[in-house]
Write an enzyme that holds these catalytic residues in place. Structure first.
Site, PDB file in Angstrom:
ATOM      1  N   ALA A 156       8.759   7.838  -9.786  1.00 33.84           N
ATOM      2  CA  ALA A 156       8.009   9.077  -9.557  1.00 33.84           C
ATOM      3  C   ALA A 156       6.522   8.820  -9.352  1.00 33.84           C
ATOM      4  O   ALA A 156       5.926   7.943  -9.976  1.00 33.84           O
ATOM      5  CB  ALA A 156       8.211  10.021 -10.737  1.00 33.84           C
ATOM      6  N   ALA A 169       6.936   3.801 -11.717  1.00 30.54           N
ATOM      7  CA  ALA A 169       6.322   5.110 -11.508  1.00 30.54           C
ATOM      8  C   ALA A 169       4.800   4.999 -11.458  1.00 30.54           C
ATOM      9  O   ALA A 169       4.195   4.210 -12.185  1.00 30.54           O
ATOM     10  CB  ALA A 169       6.735   6.067 -12.622  1.00 30.54           C
ATOM     11  N   HIS A 171      -6.084   6.188   9.163  1.00 33.37           N
ATOM     12  CA  HIS A 171      -7.244   6.101  10.049  1.00 33.37           C
ATOM     13  C   HIS A 171      -7.986   4.780   9.874  1.00 33.37           C
ATOM     14  O   HIS A 171      -8.054   4.240   8.772  1.00 33.37           O
ATOM     15  CB  HIS A 171      -8.213   7.260   9.772  1.00 33.37           C
ATOM     16  CG  HIS A 171      -7.639   8.594  10.068  1.00 33.37           C
ATOM     17  ND1 HIS A 171      -7.680   9.145  11.325  1.00 33.37           N
ATOM     18  CD2 HIS A 171      -6.983   9.489   9.295  1.00 33.37           C
ATOM     19  CE1 HIS A 171      -7.096  10.332  11.301  1.00 33.37           C
ATOM     20  NE2 HIS A 171      -6.665  10.559  10.078  1.00 33.37           N
ATOM     21  N   LYS A 200       8.428  -8.616 -12.790  1.00 28.60           N
ATOM     22  CA  LYS A 200       9.504  -9.558 -13.124  1.00 28.60           C
ATOM     23  C   LYS A 200      10.585  -9.508 -12.054  1.00 28.60           C
ATOM     24  O   LYS A 200      10.661  -8.575 -11.261  1.00 28.60           O
ATOM     25  CB  LYS A 200      10.111  -9.271 -14.491  1.00 28.60           C
ATOM     26  CG  LYS A 200      10.892  -7.962 -14.566  1.00 28.60           C
ATOM     27  CD  LYS A 200      11.489  -7.790 -15.953  1.00 28.60           C
ATOM     28  CE  LYS A 200      12.374  -6.542 -16.027  1.00 28.60           C
ATOM     29  NZ  LYS A 200      13.015  -6.422 -17.328  1.00 28.60           N
ATOM     30  N   ARG A 214       1.247  -1.691  -1.315  1.00 28.75           N
ATOM     31  CA  ARG A 214       0.736  -2.152  -0.021  1.00 28.75           C
ATOM     32  C   ARG A 214       1.228  -3.580   0.151  1.00 28.75           C
ATOM     33  O   ARG A 214       1.462  -4.290  -0.819  1.00 28.75           O
ATOM     34  CB  ARG A 214      -0.787  -2.066   0.043  1.00 28.75           C
ATOM     35  CG  ARG A 214      -1.467  -2.878  -1.017  1.00 28.75           C
ATOM     36  CD  ARG A 214      -2.972  -2.615  -1.039  1.00 28.75           C
ATOM     37  NE  ARG A 214      -3.604  -3.432  -2.054  1.00 28.75           N
ATOM     38  CZ  ARG A 214      -4.186  -4.597  -1.821  1.00 28.75           C
ATOM     39  NH1 ARG A 214      -4.225  -5.098  -0.611  1.00 28.75           N
ATOM     40  NH2 ARG A 214      -4.731  -5.265  -2.798  1.00 28.75           N
TER      41      ARG A 214
END
Length: 161
Positions: free
Chosen positions: A117, A135, A87, A158, A140
């Protein structure tokens, strides 16, 4: 193969916007949402999973208001969330009822990518081939090919090639 406990939610007329390669595996208790159109966005939703993609237990894929593409041989580990749209932030507006941000949408995950995970992959993320996401990371923006990224937000750790 999709575990019988996986939840698939899509428009019954929208099967052509779901493209599954050979030997795709969807784990138990995953939730996969794919809608061509929603009231929040004019952009089309679509899901493409390449050959040999593994979606592990409890993964949440939300391909509405943008496309999610996962390249061949990639794996999304347990309890990850991949979201194609979010949104917009509009002052004074009820957050859940605002239109989706069409300037930052869709997710592209390259070939042979491993997403550890508990990761969250946000709208507009682009993860290059052979990358690894540690994990618990929040992704983004752009992750170049052949790199290990981790953290909140995910940052370069790395080169792995």
């Amino acid at each position: 193969m999709s575990d019988p406990t996986a939840i698939w939610d899509y428009g019954f007329r929208d099967l052509e916007i779901i493209e599954l390669g050979e030997r795709v595996s969807i784990g138990a208790y995953s939730e996969i949402i794919v809608f061509r159109r929603t009231k929040h966005s004019s952009l089309e939703g679509r899901l493409t999973l390449g050959d040999g993609v593994v979606i592990s237990t409890g993964v949440n894929l939300r391909a509405a208001g943008g496309a999610i593409s996962v390249g061949a041989g990639s794996a999304i580990s347990q309890h990850c969330v991949v979201v194609a749209a979010n949104h917009r932030l509009e002052p004074g507006a009820a957050r859940i009822h605002t239109a989706w941000d069409e300037t930052c949408c869709g997710v592209e995950i390259g070939m042979n990518v491993w997403i550890g995970a508990g990761c969250i992959v946000l709208p507009g993320a682009r993860i290059g081939d052979n990358a690894v996401i540690a994990a618990g990371s929040v992704v983004r923006g752009e992750v170049p090919a052949g790199e290990l990224w981790g953290g909140v937000p995910a940052k370069y750790i790395k080169t792995i090639e």
